[in-house]
Motif scaffolding. Structure first.
Motif, short mmCIF file in Angstrom:
data_model
loop_
_atom_site.label_atom_id
_atom_site.label_comp_id
_atom_site.label_asym_id
_atom_site.label_seq_id
_atom_site.Cartn_x
_atom_site.Cartn_y
_atom_site.Cartn_z
N TRP A 1 26.57 38.78 47.62
CA TRP A 1 25.45 39.04 48.53
C TRP A 1 25.67 40.28 49.40
N GLY A 2 26.91 40.67 49.61
CA GLY A 2 27.18 41.86 50.40
C GLY A 2 27.32 43.11 49.55
N GLY A 3 27.14 42.98 48.23
CA GLY A 3 27.36 44.09 47.31
C GLY A 3 28.66 43.87 46.55
N ALA A 4 28.70 44.26 45.30
CA ALA A 4 29.88 44.01 44.46
C ALA A 4 31.09 44.80 44.96
N PRO A 5 32.30 44.19 44.88
CA PRO A 5 33.53 44.94 45.21
C PRO A 5 33.73 46.08 44.23
N ILE A 6 34.56 47.04 44.60
CA ILE A 6 34.89 48.14 43.69
C ILE A 6 36.05 47.74 42.79
N ILE A 7 37.04 47.06 43.35
CA ILE A 7 38.17 46.57 42.54
C ILE A 7 37.63 45.59 41.50
N ASP A 8 38.05 45.76 40.25
CA ASP A 8 37.55 44.90 39.17
C ASP A 8 38.32 43.60 39.05
N THR A 9 39.64 43.68 39.21
CA THR A 9 40.49 42.50 39.00
C THR A 9 41.56 42.42 40.07
N LEU A 10 41.74 41.22 40.62
CA LEU A 10 42.81 40.96 41.59
C LEU A 10 43.82 40.04 40.92
N ILE A 11 45.07 40.44 40.90
CA ILE A 11 46.12 39.60 40.32
C ILE A 11 47.17 39.30 41.39
N TYR A 12 47.42 38.02 41.62
CA TYR A 12 48.44 37.60 42.57
C TYR A 12 49.66 37.10 41.79
N LYS A 13 50.82 37.71 42.07
CA LYS A 13 52.06 37.30 41.42
C LYS A 13 53.00 36.69 42.46
N PRO A 14 53.49 35.47 42.22
CA PRO A 14 54.41 34.86 43.18
C PRO A 14 55.76 35.55 43.17
N MET A 15 56.20 35.99 44.36
CA MET A 15 57.52 36.62 44.53
C MET A 15 58.11 36.12 45.84
N PRO A 16 58.88 35.04 45.82
CA PRO A 16 59.40 34.45 47.06
C PRO A 16 60.34 35.36 47.85
N GLU A 17 61.08 36.21 47.16
CA GLU A 17 62.04 37.06 47.85
C GLU A 17 61.39 38.37 48.32
N SER A 18 61.45 38.62 49.63
CA SER A 18 60.84 39.84 50.18
C SER A 18 61.44 41.10 49.59
N ALA A 19 62.75 41.11 49.37
CA ALA A 19 63.41 42.29 48.80
C ALA A 19 62.87 42.60 47.41
N ALA A 20 62.58 41.56 46.65
CA ALA A 20 62.02 41.75 45.30
C ALA A 20 60.61 42.35 45.39
N GLN A 21 59.86 41.94 46.41
CA GLN A 21 58.53 42.51 46.61
C GLN A 21 58.61 44.00 46.90
N VAL A 22 59.54 44.38 47.77
CA VAL A 22 59.71 45.79 48.13
C VAL A 22 60.09 46.61 46.90
N ALA A 23 61.03 46.10 46.12
CA ALA A 23 61.46 46.81 44.92
C ALA A 23 60.31 46.97 43.93
N ALA A 24 59.51 45.92 43.79
CA ALA A 24 58.38 45.96 42.86
C ALA A 24 57.33 46.97 43.32
#
Length: 539
Positions: free
Chosen positions: A228-251
């Motif tokens: 209703w507010g207009g379509a987003p520009i991003i086509d796909t959102l992917i959430y990947k579980p990464m419990p370790e913060s350091a691994a997130q930073v490296a990724a």
């Protein structure tokens, strides 16, 4: 949103936590990926987000953890939204609203022409259906009791007008109820179709639609071309579980993900200096501490809880371990809350006073230096989730308690197991955090410290505090609410329901080629990707 823990929403929250459900091997929606569209200078594509844990249940009324809330925030809409810059409520699925003079009747005019992701229409019946699910005494929602305590009924006046009848005036109604995850509007047709499996097939009206969940690997959302507010520009959102913060930073630095939602203190400066990365940092509404089980044989005596609070140098722990990511707090509310006060017993570091209180409570040193009482050693278990921040805090606490003859053992659990143990009170002491959507005390007190609050993990019970919590909720005067909230904080702190350490900054880091992002909320979990885009085609 109201979340310990990830407490949240409430967000209204929530300290967010919930026992993990049985996870399917894979869940796939009937939704197909929409046709890709691009605007000059603004490119879509695939945005990959590192989440701190996998989702649990995606039915909004069951969500009590931040990682899941982060995902469903893209799928569902509220009736109203809150602009943290202007400090004003703004239209969402409701285009206008008004309260009666006694603040017990709230009328909402709804947006026309909105459809759920399954193609069915959004209307007043859908709003009533959503709220009635939570109000149902047989509901499995942890928010059910709070809704029933406050809402008398929901009335459909016509297709696009709905009225909430409250049992008592509620000063924070829009925040505590309308913007709680239990009031994210769901598709009645989809709920009836899937039943309990709706948790794995969420259907809302939001800017992104659920497509796929492969447990432990990813959750995939695609843009809603008819939003209703207009379509987003991003086509796909992917959430990947990464419990370790350091691994997130490296990724993030390796280009494996585009956005990370958890930045360890040792990485903030590194990321801020990286020319390819942008860091967003703002005062947050998430609080961290240690909660005592008041039914535990070790902690039923208030003197013992106070003694342990005096025995821990909380200022030193926060300054040495969490200075880059948080700020020291002395009460149950975050520093960013308008109701926060430091006019409380600060329990400044005083190991001698701690020893005196313990001796007064009957604990004497044994032959090995560990305190004993009636032949039983003062040896208990503190549970925590896995992760550096949590483990650093409980390890520091352990070392201070050892100095006064208290043996605190640490047990580290996977996130979902830790949450399950918290909400079922299977602990003596526990690391805990609570994430709220706003700084109003109604996002904290009723859930964490009211005697029957669903997130009252430590089974804290003080009738005077209960009375104050109700008054804070119902009193219309801002100044009077502030005074009542301060009094409640003084009692909660003196009782040592928790040992309070710090409130955390909300930090998000992303690739510099991402545009359109703004800090929509200081609350963890309310990360808005609706207007995000890539400034150049993603490689």
């Amino acid at each position: 949103i109201a979340i310990v823990i990830v407490i949240a929403i409430a967000f209204s929250w929530l300290y967010f936590f919930q026992a993990p459900p049985q996870k399917p091997t894979e869940t796939t929606s009937i939704i197909t990926t929409p046709t890709k569209t691009e605007t000059p200078g603004k490119y879509g594509g695939e945005l990959v987000v590192a989440n701190i844990a996998d989702v649990l249940r995606m039915d909004p009324m069951l969500v009590t953890d931040v990682p899941t809330y982060t995902v469903i925030y893209q799928i569902f809409d509220f009736l109203v939204k809150y602009n943290y810059e202007t400090k004003q409520y703004e239209p969402a699925l409701a285009i206008s609203w008004e309260a009666s003079e006694d603040a017990k009747t709230w009328t909402f005019k709804l947006r026309k022409g909105v459809k759920f992701h399954d193609g069915t229409p959004f209307n007043a019946e859908a709003v009533k259906f959503t709220i009635d699910r939570v109000l149902d005494p047989q509901s499995k929602s942890p928010l059910s009791q709070d809704f029933r305590d406050n809402i008398e009924s929901v009335e459909v006046v016509d297709e696009y007008t709905v009225v909430f009848h409250l049992k008592n005036p509620l000063a924070s109604f829009l925040d505590r109820i309308i913007r709680s995850q239990g009031a994210m509007i769901v598709s009645p047709t989809a709920v009836k179709k899937y039943g309990d499996a709706f948790s794995n097939n969420p259907i809302g009206t939001g800017p992104f639609m659920f497509k796929e969940w492969i447990p432990g690997e990813r959750v995939v959302l695609v843009k809603n071309p008819d939003y209703w507010g207009g379509a987003p520009i991003i086509d796909t959102l992917i959430y990947k579980p990464m419990p370790e913060s350091a691994a997130q930073v490296a990724a993030l630095q390796a280009g494996q993900v585009d956005v990370i939602l958890s930045i360890p203190k040792e990485s903030i400066e590194i990321l801020e200096k990286d020319p390819n990365i942008k860091v967003y940092k703002s005062p947050g509404y998430t609080t961290f501490g240690i909660v005592f089980n008041h039914k535990s044989e070790f902690f039923m005596d208030k003197r013992v809880r106070q003694a342990l609070n005096y025995a821990i140098d909380k200022d030193e722990i926060v300054n040495s371990l969490f200075k880059e990511i948080g700020v020291r707090i002395y009460s149950p509310l975050p520093l960013a809350s308008w109701a926060y006060t430091e006019d409380v017993n600060k329990f400044e570091y005083n190991p001698e006073k701690a020893k005196a209180l313990l001796e007064e409570a009957g604990w004497k040193p044994g032959p090995d230096g560990i305190l004993e009482k009636d032949g039983k050693k003062f040896s208990f278990v503190c549970i925590t989730q896995e992760g550096k921040e949590a483990e650093d805090l409980v390890t520091a606490v352990q070392s201070y308690l050892k100095k006064i003859g208290v043996d605190m053992k640490i047990q580290i659990f996977e996130y979902g197991t830790w949450v399950d143990m918290l909400v079922t009170h299977q602990f003596d002491a526990a690391y805990i955090w609570w994430a709220a959507a706003a700084g109003d005390p109604d996002h904290y007190f009723p859930f964490l410290f009211y005697s029957t609050g669903w997130a009252n993990c430590g089974l804290y019970n003080n009738s005077k505090v209960d009375e104050l919590i109700i008054k804070v909720s119902q009193t219309p005067s801002f100044e009077e609410r502030k005074k009542l909230a301060a009094e409640a904080q003084r009692l909660i702190v003196d009782d040592v329901a928790w040992i309070h350490f710090y409130s955390k900054y909300t930090t998000v880091a992303m690739k510099k080629i991402i545009g359109g992002y703004y800090v929509a909320s200081p609350a963890e979990g309310e990360i808005d990707f609706y207007k995000v885009y890539f400034t150049s085609p993603k490689r």
